[in-house]
Design a protein around this motif. Structure first.
Motif, PDB file in Angstrom:
ATOM      1  N   GLY A 217      36.663  37.380  18.494  1.00 22.99           N
ATOM      2  CA  GLY A 217      35.360  37.207  18.865  1.00 22.99           C
ATOM      3  C   GLY A 217      35.202  38.323  20.034  1.00 22.99           C
ATOM      4  O   GLY A 217      35.929  39.192  20.717  1.00 22.99           O
ATOM      5  N   ASP A 218      34.081  38.080  20.774  1.00 20.57           N
ATOM      6  CA  ASP A 218      33.632  39.084  21.893  1.00 20.57           C
ATOM      7  C   ASP A 218      34.126  38.616  23.203  1.00 20.57           C
ATOM      8  O   ASP A 218      34.523  37.536  23.310  1.00 20.57           O
ATOM      9  CB  ASP A 218      32.210  39.321  21.965  1.00 20.57           C
ATOM     10  CG  ASP A 218      31.579  39.941  20.703  1.00 20.57           C
ATOM     11  OD1 ASP A 218      32.268  40.797  20.470  1.00 20.57           O
ATOM     12  OD2 ASP A 218      30.331  39.816  20.664  1.00 20.57           O
ATOM     13  N   VAL A 219      34.192  39.524  24.203  1.00 16.53           N
ATOM     14  CA  VAL A 219      34.663  39.110  25.505  1.00 16.53           C
ATOM     15  C   VAL A 219      33.590  38.579  26.214  1.00 16.53           C
ATOM     16  O   VAL A 219      32.235  38.965  26.238  1.00 16.53           O
ATOM     17  CB  VAL A 219      35.032  40.467  26.382  1.00 16.53           C
ATOM     18  CG1 VAL A 219      35.428  40.109  27.656  1.00 16.53           C
ATOM     19  CG2 VAL A 219      36.293  41.190  25.713  1.00 16.53           C
ATOM     20  N   SER A 220      33.714  37.258  26.961  1.00 11.19           N
ATOM     21  CA  SER A 220      32.552  36.532  27.753  1.00 11.19           C
ATOM     22  C   SER A 220      32.600  36.424  29.135  1.00 11.19           C
ATOM     23  O   SER A 220      31.997  36.060  29.809  1.00 11.19           O
ATOM     24  CB  SER A 220      32.433  35.128  27.106  1.00 11.19           C
ATOM     25  OG  SER A 220      33.556  34.636  26.985  1.00 11.19           O
ATOM     26  N   SER A 221      34.160  36.821  29.561  1.00 11.51           N
ATOM     27  CA  SER A 221      34.377  36.827  30.884  1.00 11.51           C
ATOM     28  C   SER A 221      35.811  37.477  31.178  1.00 11.51           C
ATOM     29  O   SER A 221      36.803  37.769  30.136  1.00 11.51           O
ATOM     30  CB  SER A 221      34.318  35.199  31.499  1.00 11.51           C
ATOM     31  OG  SER A 221      35.342  34.561  30.919  1.00 11.51           O
ATOM     32  N   VAL A 222      35.950  38.102  32.308  1.00  9.91           N
ATOM     33  CA  VAL A 222      37.065  38.724  32.673  1.00  9.91           C
ATOM     34  C   VAL A 222      37.446  38.372  34.087  1.00  9.91           C
ATOM     35  O   VAL A 222      36.594  38.225  35.063  1.00  9.91           O
ATOM     36  CB  VAL A 222      37.194  40.235  32.660  1.00  9.91           C
ATOM     37  CG1 VAL A 222      37.120  40.673  31.146  1.00  9.91           C
ATOM     38  CG2 VAL A 222      36.156  40.703  33.384  1.00  9.91           C
ATOM     39  N   GLY A 223      38.720  38.177  34.427  1.00 10.29           N
ATOM     40  CA  GLY A 223      39.226  37.611  36.085  1.00 10.29           C
ATOM     41  C   GLY A 223      40.398  38.003  36.477  1.00 10.29           C
ATOM     42  O   GLY A 223      41.730  37.674  35.607  1.00 10.29           O
ATOM     43  N   TRP A 224      40.710  38.825  37.294  1.00  5.42           N
ATOM     44  CA  TRP A 224      41.923  39.211  37.721  1.00  5.42           C
ATOM     45  C   TRP A 224      42.499  38.168  38.520  1.00  5.42           C
ATOM     46  O   TRP A 224      41.977  37.768  39.356  1.00  5.42           O
ATOM     47  CB  TRP A 224      41.942  40.634  38.525  1.00  5.42           C
ATOM     48  CG  TRP A 224      41.568  41.915  38.131  1.00  5.42           C
ATOM     49  CD1 TRP A 224      40.308  42.509  37.821  1.00  5.42           C
ATOM     50  CD2 TRP A 224      42.324  42.877  37.072  1.00  5.42           C
ATOM     51  NE1 TRP A 224      40.499  43.672  37.165  1.00  5.42           N
ATOM     52  CE2 TRP A 224      41.680  43.637  36.789  1.00  5.42           C
ATOM     53  CE3 TRP A 224      44.010  42.732  36.992  1.00  5.42           C
ATOM     54  CZ2 TRP A 224      42.335  44.846  36.101  1.00  5.42           C
ATOM     55  CZ3 TRP A 224      44.523  43.476  35.915  1.00  5.42           C
ATOM     56  CH2 TRP A 224      43.826  44.967  35.813  1.00  5.42           C
ATOM     57  N   ALA A 225      44.004  38.205  38.690  1.00  3.02           N
ATOM     58  CA  ALA A 225      44.622  37.201  39.566  1.00  3.02           C
ATOM     59  C   ALA A 225      44.572  37.840  40.746  1.00  3.02           C
ATOM     60  O   ALA A 225      44.248  39.091  41.091  1.00  3.02           O
ATOM     61  CB  ALA A 225      46.236  37.184  38.841  1.00  3.02           C
ATOM     62  N   GLN A 226      44.948  37.052  41.871  1.00  2.00           N
ATOM     63  CA  GLN A 226      44.687  37.436  43.201  1.00  2.00           C
ATOM     64  C   GLN A 226      45.562  38.402  43.638  1.00  2.00           C
ATOM     65  O   GLN A 226      45.355  39.418  44.285  1.00  2.00           O
ATOM     66  CB  GLN A 226      44.831  36.277  44.020  1.00  2.00           C
ATOM     67  CG  GLN A 226      43.763  35.327  44.138  1.00  2.00           C
ATOM     68  CD  GLN A 226      43.829  34.028  44.821  1.00  2.00           C
ATOM     69  OE1 GLN A 226      45.068  33.557  45.173  1.00  2.00           O
ATOM     70  NE2 GLN A 226      42.929  33.349  45.101  1.00  2.00           N
TER      71      GLN A 226
END
Length: 482
Positions: A217-226
């Protein structure tokens, strides 16, 4: 000059400058009837300094010449010193308060000079005096070699009204409920474009493709670790992938959601994911299980997630117009805020005040609200006039940025708590749906449905930082992210 106490000296006794001798007596009657000799000095607990050696030449005033009468010398010296002190304190034009007949004559060379009576606080037009004129001692600037200038007000910080860099981002989705841009502590920007995730290295402006989800599927969110190089990727089919960006390697895939994952938030080794299925899953990437707990409370899609800086509270916003606050030990929200009248995507914790939370509402709301989660109080509300898409606080000043959609598509820099506008930035032609802040806290990047990423220098540098951001003017221009 030492002046004896009037209670133990004859009223007509002149000052005695002979060596002091202790007073001894063995008879109380003798003490009571004792009249000291003019040739003897008496010790007292009162000390009056001698000004006979004062250097009045420093003030360019004539000194009283010595005379044969010690009493007259003392009187003249005292009067000259009094006149000098008044002149130094109140200026050469000072006339002094109304004086009694015994005190309205100043002896200089045996002559009596009458002083006119005037009021100390009488109105004068010459009120603008330099600050050093209030000093009891007046100094000539030419002699001292010091030029005193008035204190200048602090300069107003200028915020550039144009982005210093623009990246083309084809296929960047125009979807309010997604979060497709994030900036890591390692100074790497992650962007979700369609089914791919691209990394832009700010130090070198190098762009690399991290992955292509393909059938997932498509990307719906991204988030880096602290910290570190771990990147979480939420997908449109409800899965969360964990990647090591330094090795371009997928570590694991975690399931649990039935619908797309539009929001991600890290707290140390704990990863929270919010979905269109109305739930929030708490995941410990060290555990084998896909998730360790499930948070239920929202009645519609979860589109905003943010952990507090002390990792004790998680704020969530949803399409149900609700803002919830959760702790680490409850599967139900500990605080519920229902004042917004549209979807709550924009959420930001203040790095300066513990428990201070900001939230923004969508098109039907357009307000930024502030909450104190420690006391469970609503602090204030600001109507921005446009859909609030994102919020972020400055790490270096008590300021925050909001990005907006319908209908002005602007970026506003605010000063908290007055909520006065510092700057309004324009350039995007679509809703400014995405926002991230650089690790040094000076630069923000915004993304919009116009398929561009724009970089703005909006926040001040830390007080201890004297060098410019390495992401600055060396990377001017417009390039493609893929």
């Amino acid at each position: 000059m030492e002046t004896p106490s009037s209670s133990s000296m004859h009223p007509q006794s002149p000052p005695n400058l002979s060596p002091k001798t202790p007073l001894k007596s063995n008879n109380n009657n003798l003490i009571n009837s004792y009249h000291p000799s003019p040739s003897r000095s008496i010790y007292s607990d009162r000390f009056i300094p001698s000004r006979s050696s004062s250097n009045f030449a420093l003030f360019n005033l004539p000194l009283t010449p010595h005379s044969s009468s010690t009493k007259q010398d003392s009187s003249n010296s005292t009067n000259v010193y009094t006149s000098l002190l008044r002149s130094a304190l109140f200026g050469p034009d000072y006339c002094g308060p109304p004086v009694t007949p015994e005190k309205n004559v100043v002896g200089v060379n045996g002559r009596g000079l009458k002083r006119p009576n005037c009021n100390i606080f009488r109105y004068k037009t010459e009120t603008n005096q330099p600050l050093h004129s209030l000093s009891p001692f007046r100094f000539d600037d030419q002699l001292s070699g010091v030029s005193l200038s008035p204190v200048k007000p602090p300069k107003k910080r200028k915020v550039p009204r144009s982005p210093y860099k623009v990246l083309d981002a084809p296929a960047l989705q125009d979807d309010f409920y997604l979060n497709l841009v994030d900036w890591s502590s390692q100074n790497v920007l992650a962007v979700g474009l369609g089914s791919c995730v691209y990394l832009w290295h700010a130090s070198s402006s190098k762009v690399v493709q991290l992955c292509d989800l393909g059938i997932d599927g498509d990307v719906s969110s991204v988030g880096w670790a602290q910290r570190g190089t771990h990147l979480a990727i939420g997908t449109s089919n409800g899965k969360v992938q964990l990647w090591d960006a330094s090795q371009s390697k997928r570590i694991r895939t975690m399931e649990g959601h039935r619908l797309r994952v539009g929001a991600l938030a890290w707290s140390s080794s704990q990863l929270s994911s919010g979905s269109r299925d109305k739930s929030i899953l708490q995941r410990d990437i060290r555990a084998q299980e896909d998730y360790v707990s499930k948070l239920s409370g929202h009645k519609s899609e979860v589109c905003g997630l943010k952990w507090s800086y002390d990792s004790r509270e998680l704020a969530s916003g949803g399409n149900d117009n609700r803002l919830f606050v959760w702790n680490n030990h409850s599967t139900q929200p500990v605080l519920k805020y229902c004042e917004h009248t549209a979807a709550v995507k924009a959420i930001a914790w203040s790095p300066h005040v513990h428990g201070l939370l900001a939230s923004g509402g969508g098109t039907a709301d357009r307000c930024i609200r502030f909450w104190n989660t420690t006391t469970n109080t609503h602090l204030s509300c600001m109507d921005t006039g446009s859909q609030v898409c994102n919020l972020v606080w400055s790490k270096n000043a008590n300021e925050l940025v909001s990005t907006h959609g319908y209908s002005q598509n602007q970026i506003i820099l605010w000063r908290y708590p007055t909520m006065s506008k510092i700057a309004t930035l324009t350039g995007h032609t679509y809703r400014v749906l995405y926002l991230a802040i650089s690790p040094d806290g000076q630069t923000i990047v915004t993304g919009a449905g116009d398929e561009t990423l724009r970089f703005w220098n909006v926040f001040p540098s830390p007080r201890s930082q004297n060098t410019e951001s390495e992401i600055g003017a060396s990377s001017l221009g417009r390039t493609h992210i893929r």
